[in-house]
Scaffold this motif. Structure first.
Motif, PDB file in Angstrom:
ATOM      1  N   ALA A 186       9.204 -20.092  40.075  1.00 35.30           N
ATOM      2  CA  ALA A 186       9.398 -18.901  39.243  1.00 35.30           C
ATOM      3  C   ALA A 186      10.835 -18.413  39.311  1.00 35.30           C
ATOM      4  N   ALA A 187      11.432 -18.445  40.509  1.00 36.23           N
ATOM      5  CA  ALA A 187      12.817 -18.024  40.659  1.00 36.23           C
ATOM      6  C   ALA A 187      13.751 -18.925  39.862  1.00 36.23           C
ATOM      7  N   ARG A 188      13.484 -20.258  39.883  1.00 40.42           N
ATOM      8  CA  ARG A 188      14.314 -21.193  39.110  1.00 40.42           C
ATOM      9  C   ARG A 188      14.163 -20.964  37.606  1.00 40.42           C
ATOM     10  N   ALA A 189      12.962 -20.603  37.158  1.00 33.62           N
ATOM     11  CA  ALA A 189      12.750 -20.339  35.732  1.00 33.62           C
ATOM     12  C   ALA A 189      13.541 -19.102  35.288  1.00 33.62           C
ATOM     13  N   LYS A 190      13.547 -18.069  36.137  1.00 35.45           N
ATOM     14  CA  LYS A 190      14.307 -16.871  35.819  1.00 35.45           C
ATOM     15  C   LYS A 190      15.799 -17.176  35.761  1.00 35.45           C
ATOM     16  N   ALA A 191      16.285 -17.943  36.742  1.00 35.62           N
ATOM     17  CA  ALA A 191      17.704 -18.294  36.784  1.00 35.62           C
ATOM     18  C   ALA A 191      18.099 -19.088  35.543  1.00 35.62           C
ATOM     19  N   ALA A 192      17.220 -19.997  35.113  1.00 31.63           N
ATOM     20  CA  ALA A 192      17.508 -20.783  33.912  1.00 31.63           C
ATOM     21  C   ALA A 192      17.593 -19.881  32.677  1.00 31.63           C
ATOM     22  N   GLU A 193      16.714 -18.871  32.603  1.00 30.56           N
ATOM     23  CA  GLU A 193      16.735 -17.930  31.479  1.00 30.56           C
ATOM     24  C   GLU A 193      18.042 -17.150  31.457  1.00 30.56           C
ATOM     25  N   TYR A 194      18.512 -16.750  32.630  1.00 29.90           N
ATOM     26  CA  TYR A 194      19.752 -15.995  32.695  1.00 29.90           C
ATOM     27  C   TYR A 194      20.956 -16.871  32.371  1.00 29.90           C
ATOM     28  N   ARG A 195      20.922 -18.144  32.760  1.00 30.58           N
ATOM     29  CA  ARG A 195      22.027 -19.041  32.409  1.00 30.58           C
ATOM     30  C   ARG A 195      22.099 -19.244  30.893  1.00 30.58           C
ATOM     31  N   GLU A 196      20.952 -19.316  30.252  1.00 28.76           N
ATOM     32  CA  GLU A 196      20.931 -19.430  28.789  1.00 28.76           C
ATOM     33  C   GLU A 196      21.507 -18.161  28.138  1.00 28.76           C
ATOM     34  N   ALA A 197      21.183 -17.002  28.717  1.00 28.56           N
ATOM     35  CA  ALA A 197      21.726 -15.750  28.187  1.00 28.56           C
ATOM     36  C   ALA A 197      23.243 -15.718  28.303  1.00 28.56           C
ATOM     37  N   LEU A 198      23.766 -16.162  29.444  1.00 25.71           N
ATOM     38  CA  LEU A 198      25.217 -16.204  29.627  1.00 25.71           C
ATOM     39  C   LEU A 198      25.870 -17.141  28.632  1.00 25.71           C
ATOM     40  N   ALA A 199      25.233 -18.288  28.391  1.00 27.54           N
ATOM     41  CA  ALA A 199      25.776 -19.242  27.429  1.00 27.54           C
ATOM     42  C   ALA A 199      25.850 -18.648  26.028  1.00 27.54           C
ATOM     43  N   ALA A 200      24.945 -17.713  25.717  1.00 29.24           N
ATOM     44  CA  ALA A 200      24.936 -17.034  24.409  1.00 29.24           C
ATOM     45  C   ALA A 200      25.726 -15.736  24.450  1.00 29.24           C
ATOM     46  N   ASP A 201      26.524 -15.532  25.510  1.00 27.40           N
ATOM     47  CA  ASP A 201      27.345 -14.339  25.704  1.00 27.40           C
ATOM     48  C   ASP A 201      26.503 -13.062  25.776  1.00 27.40           C
ATOM     49  N   LYS A 202      25.331 -13.177  26.398  1.00 26.05           N
ATOM     50  CA  LYS A 202      24.487 -12.017  26.651  1.00 26.05           C
ATOM     51  C   LYS A 202      24.506 -11.688  28.127  1.00 26.05           C
ATOM     52  N   ASP A 203      24.377 -10.416  28.442  1.00 22.99           N
ATOM     53  CA  ASP A 203      24.382  -9.980  29.829  1.00 22.99           C
ATOM     54  C   ASP A 203      22.983 -10.159  30.421  1.00 22.99           C
ATOM     55  N   PRO A 204      22.835 -10.937  31.477  1.00 28.69           N
ATOM     56  CA  PRO A 204      21.521 -11.112  32.099  1.00 28.69           C
ATOM     57  C   PRO A 204      20.865  -9.801  32.535  1.00 28.69           C
ATOM     58  N   ARG A 205      21.673  -8.780  32.815  1.00 26.74           N
ATOM     59  CA  ARG A 205      21.095  -7.496  33.221  1.00 26.74           C
ATOM     60  C   ARG A 205      20.257  -6.883  32.100  1.00 26.74           C
ATOM     61  N   SER A 206      20.791  -6.911  30.850  1.00 24.51           N
ATOM     62  CA  SER A 206      20.032  -6.352  29.743  1.00 24.51           C
ATOM     63  C   SER A 206      18.808  -7.203  29.436  1.00 24.51           C
ATOM     64  N   VAL A 207      18.938  -8.522  29.605  1.00 28.41           N
ATOM     65  CA  VAL A 207      17.784  -9.399  29.411  1.00 28.41           C
ATOM     66  C   VAL A 207      16.706  -9.073  30.428  1.00 28.41           C
ATOM     67  N   LYS A 208      17.127  -8.822  31.666  1.00 26.76           N
ATOM     68  CA  LYS A 208      16.180  -8.492  32.728  1.00 26.76           C
ATOM     69  C   LYS A 208      15.488  -7.156  32.447  1.00 26.76           C
ATOM     70  N   ARG A 209      16.271  -6.145  32.024  1.00 21.44           N
ATOM     71  CA  ARG A 209      15.677  -4.840  31.737  1.00 21.44           C
ATOM     72  C   ARG A 209      14.693  -4.927  30.573  1.00 21.44           C
ATOM     73  N   SER A 210      15.109  -5.642  29.523  1.00 13.10           N
ATOM     74  CA  SER A 210      14.230  -5.780  28.363  1.00 13.10           C
ATOM     75  C   SER A 210      12.942  -6.482  28.730  1.00 13.10           C
TER      76      SER A 210
END
Length: 507
Positions: free
Chosen positions: A66-90
């Motif tokens: 589960a931790a690796r899945a979350k990290a992968a989601e955040y890496r995709e957000a960074l690649a799209a120039d999105k802040d992982p913090r807002s992705v996490k809050r949403s």
């Protein structure tokens, strides 16, 4: 053997690790063991040259997968120039557009003064934007917005554009709350203007108005009607006010002695209180109604005296067969003022309570030109009643020519006023009178009235004594004294409205 970039840790290793420290799994995912032995997951990343750390939960509650899945989601957000913090809050709140729009309306609607504006917001957001309601805020795309707008874009373009603007404001608010990031999919310039055709601009028609040369006969006809709404319409015309201001009028707002009606900010379009000078004709209407005390409505209808409705005056015009609007009489007043009087444009605009357009001019103009508006409204009242016109700017026929200030006396009077100070607050002539708590003082208690009493030293002198003083060589050699003597003689000779006209002309 080269160590792997990702997935460095195993479940067995995580279970056996005891030493406090940070253990990287790769790609920003780390296992952190604290001094007390607590194991927790953390995602560490750099964005815009700043380092951030996001907690993902304890190793007991969050598995390695589960931790690796979350990290992968955040890496995709960074690649799209999105802040992982807002992705996490949403992801944590999972707020839908419908839920957030409801919160937004509850928060903002008390700040909107017009109930109709509130109703329009509620209707368009809840009905027209319904396809967006179940969508999560951070998942709404340009395609979603276009799908909502396209059915109405060519059919009702003005409504569709207002809907677009309201969706844009809600999404901007959500972004400010870190519930989404990136560009606003409802933005027009440089975005939707490349997808939707330009909105066809609709020419706004002017309010149908009566030609001012036909107004006296219309007013004569209106005065014959024994209807409460007819008196209200007559008052609207005489004061050049808006329907909302007159329909909501309360007796507590009127000072009949000073001939002033102070409309509170809550009923004014510009959101600030407005003083209306009342002509003799407007006062006559109020006296016919029989003034009352307190918050009783001035204009009523029916046996039980309920407040006048907004449609009462338009119905009067319909019954009289006049194809004009109530608001159009403001245009009638403006045309009359521009074509038949010499009053400056700013005085006429202030009489209509129009906002000052230029920010620089608005910052420096603090007064409301009340004295000059007094003369304008008196002249308008006489015109509406069909009385023979008496020029205001050219002079008052009630006075002898010798009682008008010559240029030397006018300059001297300006010097006196420039040095005069209010006994209440110390302000100078033309500045708002303010109390000790910095609130503006109402007209009946304003220093402007105190300045009208510059001549109180001669309050006990007879008219003949004043005349003799004015004709003496001593007074003639002193322009300030001559100016003040003329003011006193004019004050005694004229009715209050005419005296105000004279004073406005003099200063």
């Amino acid at each position: 053997m080269t160590r792997r970039t990702l997935n460095r840790l195993t479940a067995v290793e995580i279970q056996n690790l005891r030493t406090p420290g940070k253990y990287a799994d790769g790609g920003g995912l780390c296992l952190i063991i604290s001094a007390n032995g607590l194991k927790r997951w953390s995602y560490i990343y750099t964005r815009h040259r700043r380092r951030f750390e996001l907690g993902l939960g304890t190793a007991r509650d969050v598995t390695l997968a589960a931790a690796r899945a979350k990290a992968a989601e955040y890496r995709e957000a960074l690649a799209a120039d999105k802040d992982p913090r807002s992705v996490k809050r949403s992801a944590e709140r999972r707020v839908t557009f419908g839920d957030y729009a409801k919160e937004y309306l509850e928060l903002m609607s008390p700040t909107w003064r017009n109930p109709k504006h509130v109703q329009q917001w509620v209707m368009t957001v809840t009905k027209y934007a319904a396809p967006l309601h179940k969508r999560l805020l951070h998942e709404i795309t340009t395609e979603d917005v276009v799908r909502v707008l396209r059915p109405r874009w060519l059919v009702t373009p003005e409504t569709a554009d207002r809907l677009r603007g309201r969706i844009e404001k809600i999404l901007d608010s959500a972004k400010a709350m870190d519930l989404r990031d990136g560009d606003n999919p409802a933005r027009w310039r440089g975005h939707l203007d490349q997808i939707l055709p330009p909105r066809r601009k609709l020419g706004r028609g002017h309010h149908a108005a009566l030609a001012f040369d036909k107004l006296p006969s219309f007013m004569d006809d209106l005065r014959r009607r024994d209807w409460g709404a007819a008196r209200a319409l007559e008052f609207v015309i005489l004061t050049a006010a808006r329907t909302k201001e007159v329909v909501g009028a309360r007796w507590s707002e009127f000072d009949l002695g000073e001939r002033v009606w102070t409309v509170p900010a809550s009923r004014m379009k510009a959101g600030r209180s407005h003083r209306v000078p009342l002509s003799a004709q407007a006062i006559s209407i109020l006296e016919q109604i029989e003034p009352k005390d307190g918050e009783a409505p001035v204009f009523t209808e029916g046996r039980y005296g309920k407040p006048l409705s907004n449609m009462a005056m338009p119905m009067i015009l319909r019954r009289l067969g006049k194809p004009v609007t109530v608001h159009g009489f403001r245009s009638t007043f403006r045309d009359w003022a521009a074509e038949t009087t010499n009053f400056p444009n700013e005085v006429c605009e202030m009489a209509l309570a129009h906002a000052i357009q230029g920010k620089s001019e608005a910052a420096y103009r603090r007064g409301d030109l009340f004295l000059k508006r007094r003369g304008l409204m008196e002249q308008w009242g006489r015109f509406c009643s069909g009385a023979a016109e008496q020029p205001v700017v050219g002079g008052l026929n009630a006075l002898a020519e010798g009682l008008y200030l010559i240029e030397e006396e006018r300059i001297a009077l300006h010097g006196l006023l420039s040095n005069a100070r209010c006994a209440l607050c110390g302000s100078g002539w033309g500045d708002p009178c303010r109390a000790t708590d910095d609130t503006e003082i109402d007209w009946p208690h304003s220093h402007d009235r105190r300045f009208l009493r510059l001549v109180e030293d001669w309050a006990l002198a007879s008219d003949s004594e004043l005349g003799n003083a004015l004709s003496s060589s001593k007074a003639g050699a002193q322009p300030p004294k001559a100016a003040i003597l003329k003011l006193e003689i004019a004050r005694r000779s004229l009715s209050p409205p005419a005296w105000i006209e004279y004073l406005a002309m003099a200063v």
